[in-house]
Structure formats: C-alpha cells, structure tokens
Design a protein around this motif. Structure first.
Motif, PDB file in Angstrom:
ATOM      1  N   GLY A  61       0.816  -0.677  -0.009  1.00 24.98           N
ATOM      2  CA  GLY A  61      -0.430  -0.330   0.045  1.00 24.98           C
ATOM      3  C   GLY A  61       0.857   1.491  -0.493  1.00 24.98           C
ATOM      4  O   GLY A  61       0.391   2.217  -1.225  1.00 24.98           O
ATOM      5  N   GLU A 254      -3.950   7.089   6.550  1.00 23.00           N
ATOM      6  CA  GLU A 254      -3.370   6.170   7.480  1.00 23.00           C
ATOM      7  C   GLU A 254      -2.151   6.516   7.848  1.00 23.00           C
ATOM      8  O   GLU A 254      -1.444   6.205   8.792  1.00 23.00           O
ATOM      9  CB  GLU A 254      -3.226   4.645   6.877  1.00 23.00           C
ATOM     10  CG  GLU A 254      -2.453   4.124   5.765  1.00 23.00           C
ATOM     11  CD  GLU A 254      -3.316   4.341   4.504  1.00 23.00           C
ATOM     12  OE1 GLU A 254      -2.555   3.607   3.499  1.00 23.00           O
ATOM     13  OE2 GLU A 254      -4.267   5.272   4.877  1.00 23.00           O
ATOM     14  N   GLY A 334      -3.783  -0.538   7.913  1.00 24.97           N
ATOM     15  CA  GLY A 334      -3.583  -0.530   6.746  1.00 24.97           C
ATOM     16  C   GLY A 334      -2.085  -0.102   6.483  1.00 24.97           C
ATOM     17  O   GLY A 334      -1.907   0.616   4.975  1.00 24.97           O
ATOM     18  N   SER A 336       1.637   0.029   5.938  1.00 29.85           N
ATOM     19  CA  SER A 336       2.096  -0.706   5.055  1.00 29.85           C
ATOM     20  C   SER A 336       4.051  -1.040   6.492  1.00 29.85           C
ATOM     21  O   SER A 336       5.123  -0.407   5.763  1.00 29.85           O
ATOM     22  CB  SER A 336       2.783  -1.193   4.060  1.00 29.85           C
ATOM     23  OG  SER A 336       1.586  -1.344   3.858  1.00 29.85           O
ATOM     24  N   MET A 340       2.991  -5.290   9.521  1.00 28.14           N
ATOM     25  CA  MET A 340       2.502  -5.413   8.114  1.00 28.14           C
ATOM     26  C   MET A 340       3.044  -6.187   7.026  1.00 28.14           C
ATOM     27  O   MET A 340       1.891  -7.622   6.218  1.00 28.14           O
ATOM     28  CB  MET A 340       1.493  -4.261   8.041  1.00 28.14           C
ATOM     29  CG  MET A 340       0.011  -4.453   6.943  1.00 28.14           C
ATOM     30  SD  MET A 340      -0.638  -3.195   6.333  1.00 28.14           S
ATOM     31  CE  MET A 340      -1.692  -3.793   5.733  1.00 28.14           C
TER      32      MET A 340
END
Length: 392
Positions: A61, A254, A334, A336, A340
């Motif tokens: 992402g 995010e 979310g 990255s 993650m």
C-alpha cells in the motif's frame, strides 16, 4: 599452606554454573529447532530463507521506494523497515516537541497553563493508543472528496489524503538527498554533545555547525538536481483532474492518522517526564543564576533546561523505544509498516518461523541502535560526581 580444591573455589563454581546454564539454553534451542524442522518437513513445508528472493505477487500500500507485485520478499521487507523508521522518526520528533510544550505548561507558575496541561495529560494518557488511532483515522477519512477539497495555497486536504507540491526527481536521488541531510544533522548533534568539542570556543562551534549544515543543504541540492526527471518541471503542483487530484505528492490518510495518534499519545507521557525533569533542578542553582543577574530566559536556557535534560534523558530513552514499537499498530489502519509486511508475507509464503525471526531481529536492531545512540548522548552530557541540590 593448605590448597583449596578447585571444585570448592567460588570463582570456579560460578563459571561452571554459568557454562551449564548457557549449555542448557543452547540445548533447548537446538531441540526446538530440530523439532520444528521435523514437523515442517512432515507437513510438506520447506524451511530456510530462499523464499526471500521469490516474487511476492501482491501490492504494497505505502512505500518510500517503488514496489510492484513482481518484487521479491526482501525488497518488501526493506521498504517496511523504511516505513517503520520514517513513522518512528516523525512520531518521536513531534511527540517530543508537543511533550516539551505540555511539560512546560505543567511546570509553569501560570494556573490556567497548568490546568490545560493536566487536562491534556489525563485525557490522552488514559485512552488506549489503538482507540485514539481509530478515532483519528475515522476523522481524516470523513474529510471532503477531491472536488470539495480543503485547499490552502497549493496544499489540498481530502478524505483520500494530503496533497502538496512535490519534486519531479527519481526515488534514488530523493533518498540520497534525505540521507545527506540526516547525516549532516547527526554531525551537528555530535559537535554539540561530544566532549572533544567542549574545549572549542562556542563561536567556532557555531561556525563549524553552520558549515556542516550548508554543506548538507548543498549536497542534497546536488543530489536532487542529478536525479531530476528530464523534460518535466522541477516542482510538481497538485491539481484537480476529473474526480481525483493529480500531480504533487500524496500522503495517505493512514500515515498522518498514525503519526498524529503517536504524537498526541506519546506527548502525554513525555510531558510528565519533562515536568519531572524540571522539578529535579535544585532551587539553589536557579537562585544562584538569578543572583548573578541573568535574565529569566537565560536562567531557563542556560541553567534549568540543560540540567532538566540530563535528568529526563534516561527516562525518555525508554519512552522512545516504546513509541517505536507502537508503530506496529499501523496494521489496524492499513499502514504498510515492518509488522504489516511481515504479516502479509507469512500469509502468502507460509514461512512463519523465518519471518517472525526477521521481525524480532529487525525490531531488536532498531531499538538497540536507538538506545545505544541516546545512551551515548546521555553519557556525553552527564555531570560527573554526585550533584546535591534541593528540588523545587
């Protein structure tokens, strides 16, 4: 003279016990690794780190460097580490600045300022970080769409992200420019705290720091000029095209939601650490500075602040290490980060043990390096001997 048998010597017994303890730990690790290898082979799962050179087959992402599904796992993991370092740097820097303001308010003689500082700390310290993260992420994702973007100059804020002017340069040149500036800042910090520069006149130290800063800026400018994309303007401005905003640089929601959550949460703890540091400064030292005729600002900048930093730095190191580990909560929205990327890699590759080992080793190296650098700074600025004073 009676000779004591070697098995009755305290030093020998200690060495034997330490050796036996280390041998037991090594045996446990070997047995565990052998058992895991046997179980993995029985389930048809291969072990080892050869998978790191296989293509991931999934999108990342957010990344500082360019990524694609055809890139190997090691490249995704490297970008995850960079994202964690970036978020950690931004979070620690902003939390320190805000925490300093909150700590000064808490130790102020102004009653409203103390009240505001207390309210801030009691609110944000007692709400779990992940709850605050969800709240700020919900706030930023409810911002207007691109057609109704909040625009200030060439900066545009929408529910899809923050858009601001960017540079049409290659990723490599941007990384090199950032690395040059970070190196220059570390050299300036080294000049400020290293004992070998303590005997140098303050004017010469300032000139040396200024020279390093100018050199860093020029080096970064050369790197950006070298990496400029041909036949494009140096500066790219964001603008509305159709239903989306094109051009410039986009910061995804995010990213700044996590940065803001770490900042406001970490500042609550750092504010209390700052307050404790100022409270540890002896009243006699402050009164001595005032008796010398120093202005309130000089008393603060030359006496209270340096002594308070010496007192609060050991506690700040622990808080900084904790905030670095808090970046792993980015997976909830979310982002990255390192954690993650490792979680996604486990899902797609099945190499759980190897990837968890990489995750543990990565955070161990990051946090150990941070603590080692700050401990070195702490030793450099520490006052020798026992300081006697009466706290305010």
């Amino acid at each position: 003279m009676t000779t004591i048998p070697f098995w009755r010597r305290k030093k020998i017994r200690r060495q034997v016990l330490q050796g036996a303890f280390l041998a037991a730990i090594a045996a446990i690790l070997i047995i565990g690794a052998t058992t895991a290898q046997r179980n993995l082979s029985a389930q048809g799962i291969s072990s080892g780190f050869g998978f790191l050179w296989r293509a991931t087959g999934w999108e990342m992402g957010t990344s500082l460097l360019r990524t694609s599904p055809g890139d190997p796992y090691w490249w995704f993991i490297f970008n995850g580490i960079l994202n964690t370092l970036l978020m950690g740097f931004v979070g620690l820097f902003c939390a320190t600045l805000l925490g300093l303001v909150i700590g000064l308010a808490r130790s102020s003689k102004n009653a409203p300022a103390r009240l505001l500082g207390t309210i801030y700390i009691e609110i944000f310290r007692n709400i779990p970080l992940i709850v605050q993260l969800f709240f700020w992420y919900a706030v930023v994702t409810q911002l207007p769409n691109p057609r109704n973007a909040i625009q200030i100059g060439h900066v545009m804020l929408t529910g899809r992200g923050l858009h601001f002017p960017g540079l049409n340069v290659t990723v490599l040149s941007a990384v090199v420019a950032i690395a040059i500036m970070i190196a220059a800042l570390f050299v300036i910090l080294w000049i400020a705290v290293a004992r070998r520069f303590g005997r140098v006149e303050s004017t010469r130290r300032r000139l040396l720091s200024l020279g390093v800063l100018v050199t860093g800026i020029l080096g970064a400018a050369v790197a950006l000029s070298w990496g400029r994309i041909p036949e494009t303007p140096l500066v790219s401005l964001p603008e509305l095209r159709g239903l989306n905003i094109r051009g410039g640089f986009q910061l995804r929601p995010e990213i700044y939601a996590l940065a803001f959550a770490i900042t406001v949460y970490g500042a609550a703890y750092i504010g209390e650490i700052v307050r404790g540091g100022f409270k540890s400064v002896g009243r006699g030292q402050v009164e001595a500075a005032q008796a010398l005729g120093l202005s309130p600002w000089r008393v603060f900048s030359r006496v209270r602040m340096p002594l308070a930093v010496r007192a609060m730095l050991p506690i700040l190191i622990n808080q900084y290490v904790w905030l670095i580990k808090a970046t792993t909560l980015g997976i909830a929205v979310g982002f990255s980060d390192f954690f993650m990327v490792i979680a996604g890699s486990i899902t797609h590759s099945g190499q759980a043990l190897e990837l968890i080992g990489i995750l543990m080793a990565g955070f161990l190296i990051i946090n150990f390096s941070l603590a080692a650098v700050l401990n070195r700074v702490n030793r450099a600025i520490a006052l020798k001997g026992k300081q006697i004073g009466v706290a305010q």
